[in-house]
Design an enzyme around this catalytic site. Sequence first.
Site, PDB file in Angstrom:
ATOM      1  N   ASP A  38       0.821  -1.216   0.000  1.00 42.95           N
ATOM      2  CA  ASP A  38       0.000   0.000   0.000  1.00 42.95           C
ATOM      3  C   ASP A  38       0.851   1.260   0.000  1.00 42.95           C
ATOM      4  O   ASP A  38       0.490   2.270  -0.589  1.00 42.95           O
ATOM      5  CB  ASP A  38      -0.935   0.004   1.217  1.00 42.95           C
ATOM      6  CG  ASP A  38      -2.019  -1.052   1.076  1.00 42.95           C
ATOM      7  OD1 ASP A  38      -2.216  -1.539  -0.060  1.00 42.95           O
ATOM      8  OD2 ASP A  38      -2.646  -1.397   2.086  1.00 42.95           O
ATOM      9  N   LEU A  84     -24.573 -20.181 -25.547  1.00 43.73           N
ATOM     10  CA  LEU A  84     -24.332 -21.563 -25.927  1.00 43.73           C
ATOM     11  C   LEU A  84     -25.596 -22.387 -25.763  1.00 43.73           C
ATOM     12  O   LEU A  84     -26.415 -22.100 -24.877  1.00 43.73           O
ATOM     13  CB  LEU A  84     -23.259 -22.173 -25.019  1.00 43.73           C
ATOM     14  CG  LEU A  84     -21.850 -21.604 -25.132  1.00 43.73           C
ATOM     15  CD1 LEU A  84     -21.010 -22.019 -23.935  1.00 43.73           C
ATOM     16  CD2 LEU A  84     -21.201 -22.085 -26.424  1.00 43.73           C
ATOM     17  N   LYS A 116     -17.535 -24.482 -17.335  1.00 39.82           N
ATOM     18  CA  LYS A 116     -18.430 -23.355 -17.590  1.00 39.82           C
ATOM     19  C   LYS A 116     -18.491 -22.533 -16.307  1.00 39.82           C
ATOM     20  O   LYS A 116     -19.044 -22.966 -15.289  1.00 39.82           O
ATOM     21  CB  LYS A 116     -19.824 -23.848 -17.977  1.00 39.82           C
ATOM     22  CG  LYS A 116     -20.719 -22.721 -18.465  1.00 39.82           C
ATOM     23  CD  LYS A 116     -21.944 -23.262 -19.169  1.00 39.82           C
ATOM     24  CE  LYS A 116     -22.684 -22.191 -19.944  1.00 39.82           C
ATOM     25  NZ  LYS A 116     -23.081 -21.043 -19.138  1.00 39.82           N
ATOM     26  N   CYS A 425     -38.636  -9.610  13.325  1.00 36.85           N
ATOM     27  CA  CYS A 425     -39.080  -9.364  14.689  1.00 36.85           C
ATOM     28  C   CYS A 425     -38.654  -7.927  15.015  1.00 36.85           C
ATOM     29  O   CYS A 425     -37.471  -7.613  14.956  1.00 36.85           O
ATOM     30  CB  CYS A 425     -38.428 -10.337  15.661  1.00 36.85           C
ATOM     31  SG  CYS A 425     -38.629  -9.811  17.372  1.00 36.85           S
TER      32      CYS A 425
HETATM   33  S1  IVH Z   1     -17.404 -19.599 -24.767  1.00 35.04           S
HETATM   34  C1  IVH Z   1     -19.738 -18.843 -28.578  1.00 35.04           C
HETATM   35  N1  IVH Z   1     -16.437 -20.669 -22.589  1.00 35.04           N
HETATM   36  O1  IVH Z   1     -21.467 -18.944 -20.896  1.00 35.04           O
HETATM   37  C2  IVH Z   1     -19.205 -19.266 -27.288  1.00 35.04           C
HETATM   38  N2  IVH Z   1     -18.380 -19.328 -22.419  1.00 35.04           N
HETATM   39  O2  IVH Z   1     -23.935 -19.468 -22.559  1.00 35.04           O
HETATM   40  C3  IVH Z   1     -18.890 -18.144 -26.406  1.00 35.04           C
HETATM   41  N3  IVH Z   1     -19.225 -19.068 -20.121  1.00 35.04           N
HETATM   42  O3  IVH Z   1     -21.854 -15.804 -22.403  1.00 35.04           O
HETATM   43  C4  IVH Z   1     -18.681 -18.475 -25.016  1.00 35.04           C
HETATM   44  N4  IVH Z   1     -17.694 -20.283 -19.147  1.00 35.04           N
HETATM   45  O4  IVH Z   1     -20.582 -15.913 -20.227  1.00 35.04           O
HETATM   46  C5  IVH Z   1     -17.398 -19.902 -23.131  1.00 35.04           C
HETATM   47  N5  IVH Z   1     -15.469 -21.648 -20.712  1.00 35.04           N
HETATM   48  C6  IVH Z   1     -16.410 -20.887 -21.247  1.00 35.04           C
HETATM   49  C7  IVH Z   1     -17.419 -20.294 -20.473  1.00 35.04           C
HETATM   50  C8  IVH Z   1     -18.401 -19.514 -21.090  1.00 35.04           C
HETATM   51  C9  IVH Z   1     -18.774 -19.555 -18.965  1.00 35.04           C
HETATM   52  C10 IVH Z   1     -20.444 -18.237 -20.271  1.00 35.04           C
HETATM   53  C11 IVH Z   1     -20.241 -16.977 -21.080  1.00 35.04           C
HETATM   54  C12 IVH Z   1     -21.241 -17.037 -22.194  1.00 35.04           C
HETATM   55  C13 IVH Z   1     -22.217 -18.064 -21.707  1.00 35.04           C
HETATM   56  C14 IVH Z   1     -22.783 -18.799 -22.888  1.00 35.04           C
END
Ligand code: IVH
Length: 817
Positions: A38, A84, A116, A425
Amino acid sequence: MTPSEAIARIAQLSKEINHHNQLYYQESRIEISDFEFDQLLEELVKLEREFPDLLLSDSPSQRVGGTLTKEFRTVEHSSRMLSLGNTYSQEELIAFDDRVAKGLGHPNYEYFCEMKFDGVAISLVYENGKLIRAVTRGDGTKGDDVTANVKTIRNIPLTVTGENIPAKFEVRGEIFLPLKEFLKINAEKEASGDQLLANPRNAASGTLKMQDSSVVAKRRLNCYFYQLLGDEIGVSKHDEAIHLIENWGFNVSPTYKKAKSIAEVLEYIEEWREKRYSLPLDTDGVVLKINDYDQREELGFTAKTPRWAIAYKYKAESAETELLSITYQVGRTGAITPVANLAPVQLAGTTVKRASLHNANEIERLDLHERDFVAVEKGGEIIPKITAVNPTRRKPGAPPIPYIENCPECGSALVRKEGEAKHYCPNAVSCPPQVLGRIEHFVSKRAMDIDSLGTERIRALIDQGFIRNYADIYELETKQHELLGLEMSQDQYEREVSGLLYISLEKALFALTETISFKQIQDFLLENTHLPLRDRLRAFQAQIRAWKKKVPSNVGMVDFLLQNLDSHPELMKVEDYVPVAIILEIFLGRRVAFENILEASKKHGTVHMILLELDLDLSSELIERIKKLKANTFQEGVISNMMEGIFASKEQPFEKVLFALGIRNIGENTAQLLAKHFGTIEKLQEASSEQLLEINGVGETLVHSLKEFFAQPENLEIISRLKFHGLKFEIEQKESTQLGTALAGKRILASGKLQNFKRDEIVDFVQAHGGQYISGVSKNLDFIIEGEEMGPSKKEKALKLGVPLISEEEFLKMVGK
Ligand code: IVH
């Protein structure tokens, strides 16, 4: 400092700060303390303020925020941010794979598997190596420009350097609040009675939309990247792109894996089904993507989703079980949470016995009836939830479950504020869990730090009327004689509707007899629960004879109990309990009238308090026997230990006291900020809303909480009592007295752990002896005090610059200590 000196120093500081950020976030290592870090940052910010022309857009000072955004600009994405398609089963995945094979016309393709991540999608645009824009997903076509906020995320590169960096590129990823941070923030919010964050995802998205980026900076958001876009990125496969951005310094989750076939994808999914709970963030599935960009192009898109990628969502595990009852918990703020008690059931490797029902709406939505069979699910959350009722197993005539109308703890009528789902409460002043919560917060480590006052002790003191608010703690000193022998738990007692106190039969028999253990009595009673009370006592007498344990006196005492029960037919019968008054009559009957005992046992909740009221001079033998009726009690050692802790707490500085007061929305940092800014509680109390709002970090909600707190006469009374007891309500003026001139003109830095000083003490000490404390290693230093575990990079640098290192001992000698 001349501008050219400033340029050099700024460059130096930036380099050091970037280095430490990189270590912290990428390698989870540290070389310097938070304090030292800091200090470096503070020096940089100060220099940039002095020389505004020298502020670079990628300066690490941008990480501390400070930009205020009233409204976020809408920005169009270079290419749409797609969503997706989802799948939930092997069959669906295999069907997807069939479509891919058909689309390409051959089986020669690879997948790239990633987790994901459950966060907020973000797009970052870099030009000439510099981060120029960060935009949220928005509707996929255009989103909000949140650049100032994103810049505060410490491991997002503000500049990318190296060979062959494209002039323009874009990376996409997921911003998230690490679970650890989420729990920490909620614990702080809980402590200050603030509304909790619903889940890490909402917390991340809320944080990203905050108007004050310095607040964002404190939240320690993080980001995982999973996509690189641009015309000249020079790679033709996703795995190459991922390795590229990893090398450029972007944070990529190490969970990815290339898969040669859908079978390998399925293995990956199984591998991570349980393992994902050990990741630092919530994940809800797996994303599989075709690795080769040309193949992606061939496959193309549907209206909303790519044909070359799909998500597999883990299904939350579910089990069916019977609802046994609902209990209602009263929180520290008075919020009521219904909790379902369930017949134990195995779910995702643990036994589930309880599930949160959140609020009345939830019970209504589920249409819960008594003894329903319900489906419980466990997602990533710690507490499982009830997702549905099985109507086919509802018992005929089972009534629906009504919501309670009164507080289960204090009986007050519950209220529900408009627009809020929870019931409250309203009895903040005397509802026991609310009082307990406030006092637990008050004594906690980060507040008044009275660790000799644990929850069990506080609860006993509240339940027995010794403390109702935290000012009462400081009056315990005068009540020590009453505390001696006070009972810590009241579990063995039961109160009958008329208010008469009863005690469990096992405790009663334990006190009446000798040489029989509590365990033996418990076991005997457990085996004979089927017998009515009188028969059970007769059977117990027979058992005493069989045991041959002090037969005449023990059997005689049980006879007394039987006689006394008979001679007071007016007293209600309570299963497995007997009136305390009847037991005490056996012990004290010759000294005091039964009416007096009866009266006292209607007034008080423990044997201890009844005896205090009767004020008798008892023999030590009698005291020992009566003690067997009691739970664990406060003894001299415990009491003096408590008093010491209470006494020592009076030394806590103003900011701790302010935090301890538990004003809504005032966490530790805010308390510090306000204490420093106003100096005294009076000035804080008198401050106008305008004056408060001028302070960076103070918003409307906080102003409202402060006003509300000071508007309540009880609070003002408590503060004045605390003042009377010597608690600190003003900031201590740091003594700037000169202790000597031994260090006059010397520029000094301390590094590593010191034996005799805390971090801020050494700064004061150097200054008090005429020296100047410098925050970073530079050739201007006269020397460095080398503490334990001084960072190796610092040491190396000091040696390189020829700055002498001296030991703490040598330093103390220098000032004549
Ligand atoms: S690829 C066309 N990879 O899921 C593909 N998306 O339903 C573009 N997300 O909007 C996304 N983990 O916010 C990709 N390993 C990952 C992901 C991911 C989470 C989310 C992302 C996207 C949504 C799609």
